[in-house]
Scaffold this motif. Structure first.
Motif, PDB file in Angstrom:
ATOM      1  N   LEU A  76       0.825  -1.203   0.000  1.00 31.66           N
ATOM      2  CA  LEU A  76       0.000   0.000   0.000  1.00 31.66           C
ATOM      3  C   LEU A  76       0.863   1.258   0.000  1.00 31.66           C
ATOM      4  CD1 LEU A  76      -2.757   1.415   0.259  1.00 31.66           C
ATOM      5  CD2 LEU A  76      -2.534   1.159   2.742  1.00 31.66           C
ATOM      6  N   ILE A  77       1.909   1.253   0.788  1.00 32.28           N
ATOM      7  CA  ILE A  77       2.817   2.408   0.858  1.00 32.28           C
ATOM      8  C   ILE A  77       3.496   2.624  -0.489  1.00 32.28           C
ATOM      9  CG2 ILE A  77       4.958   3.245   1.898  1.00 32.28           C
ATOM     10  CD1 ILE A  77       4.052   1.756   4.475  1.00 32.28           C
ATOM     11  N   GLU A 105       4.571  15.923   1.093  1.00 31.78           N
ATOM     12  CA  GLU A 105       3.337  15.348   0.542  1.00 31.78           C
ATOM     13  C   GLU A 105       3.380  13.819   0.596  1.00 31.78           C
ATOM     14  OE1 GLU A 105      -0.405  14.962  -0.902  1.00 31.78           O
ATOM     15  OE2 GLU A 105       0.550  16.785  -0.166  1.00 31.78           O
ATOM     16  N   ALA A 106       4.533  13.225   0.320  1.00 30.46           N
ATOM     17  CA  ALA A 106       4.667  11.771   0.396  1.00 30.46           C
ATOM     18  C   ALA A 106       4.439  11.280   1.828  1.00 30.46           C
ATOM     19  CB  ALA A 106       6.038  11.339  -0.110  1.00 30.46           C
ATOM     20  N   LEU A 107       5.011  11.982   2.796  1.00 29.77           N
ATOM     21  CA  LEU A 107       4.813  11.619   4.204  1.00 29.77           C
ATOM     22  C   LEU A 107       3.339  11.692   4.561  1.00 29.77           C
ATOM     23  CD1 LEU A 107       5.788  10.968   7.068  1.00 29.77           C
ATOM     24  CD2 LEU A 107       6.190  13.418   7.375  1.00 29.77           C
ATOM     25  N   VAL A 110       1.446   8.739   2.968  1.00 36.31           N
ATOM     26  CA  VAL A 110       1.767   7.474   3.643  1.00 36.31           C
ATOM     27  C   VAL A 110       1.088   7.421   5.010  1.00 36.31           C
ATOM     28  CG1 VAL A 110       3.642   6.144   4.705  1.00 36.31           C
ATOM     29  CG2 VAL A 110       3.910   7.047   2.398  1.00 36.31           C
ATOM     30  N   GLN A 111       1.134   8.518   5.748  1.00 33.24           N
ATOM     31  CA  GLN A 111       0.484   8.541   7.058  1.00 33.24           C
ATOM     32  C   GLN A 111      -1.025   8.362   6.927  1.00 33.24           C
ATOM     33  OE1 GLN A 111       1.927  12.248   8.679  1.00 33.24           O
ATOM     34  NE2 GLN A 111       3.449  11.187   9.942  1.00 33.24           N
ATOM     35  N   ASP A 112      -1.632   9.003   5.925  1.00 34.95           N
ATOM     36  CA  ASP A 112      -3.073   8.846   5.720  1.00 34.95           C
ATOM     37  C   ASP A 112      -3.434   7.403   5.372  1.00 34.95           C
ATOM     38  OD1 ASP A 112      -3.429  11.523   6.260  1.00 34.95           O
ATOM     39  OD2 ASP A 112      -3.662  12.123   4.153  1.00 34.95           O
ATOM     40  N   LYS A 120      -3.997   4.741  13.279  1.00 32.04           N
ATOM     41  CA  LYS A 120      -3.043   5.740  13.769  1.00 32.04           C
ATOM     42  C   LYS A 120      -1.900   5.852  12.772  1.00 32.04           C
ATOM     43  CE  LYS A 120      -0.708   2.363  16.675  1.00 32.04           C
ATOM     44  NZ  LYS A 120      -0.260   2.003  17.991  1.00 32.04           N
ATOM     45  N   PRO A 121      -1.310   7.041  12.647  1.00 33.37           N
ATOM     46  CA  PRO A 121      -0.178   7.203  11.723  1.00 33.37           C
ATOM     47  C   PRO A 121       1.101   6.688  12.365  1.00 33.37           C
ATOM     48  CG  PRO A 121      -0.747   9.309  12.694  1.00 33.37           C
ATOM     49  CD  PRO A 121      -1.740   8.307  13.211  1.00 33.37           C
TER      50      PRO A 121
END
Length: 134
Positions: A76-77, A105-107, A110-112, A120-121
């Motif tokens: 997924l990441i 934006e990538a972070l 990925v957290q979303d 949780k992120p």
């Protein structure tokens, strides 16, 4: 008096053993998880010439449990990252703040994505070890 001395002596022998048997809470360690192999794909540049990207990415997490969850959700990441990169142009990446904006934006993406799966992120930071545009 002898009884009190014997009691104190037996307690002094048992206390270190009890103290060492208690599980000590250790501070969680910071780990860096490398997404391997590198992310490779096309950029969204217009024109006759195709442009490609290659990105070596590391994710910062805290603790081995978080690292295991990252391993579980790595497809997924990787998908989120490839889709984000392929929507970029070489001009936006090569702009003065382009790579930092792309990293932020990538972070966020990925957290979303992880937040949607785990609630949780888990990923604290995202780092580019290498980013090549050709």
């Amino acid at each position: 008096m002898k009884l009190l001395t014997a009691l104190l002596l037996s307690l002094s022998i048992c206390l270190p053993a009890l103290a060492s048997s208690e599980k000590k809470e250790e501070a969680p360690t910071t780990l860096y998880y490398n997404l391997t192999p590198a992310l490779i794909g096309n950029l969204a540049d217009q024109g006759n010439r195709l442009k490609f990207f290659k990105a070596d990415v590391s994710l910062r997490v805290t603790g081995t449990e978080a690292e295991e969850k990252i391993k579980q959700h790595e497809p997924l990441i990787r998908h989120q990252m490839v889709m984000l990169f392929s929507a970029q142009t070489s001009e936006t990446i090569n702009a003065p703040d382009g790579r930092e904006n792309l990293r932020v934006e990538a972070l966020k993406q990925v957290q979303d994505a992880i937040n949607g799966e785990e609630g949780k992120p888990i990923v604290e930071d995202l780092l580019f070890n290498n980013l090549i545009i050709q």
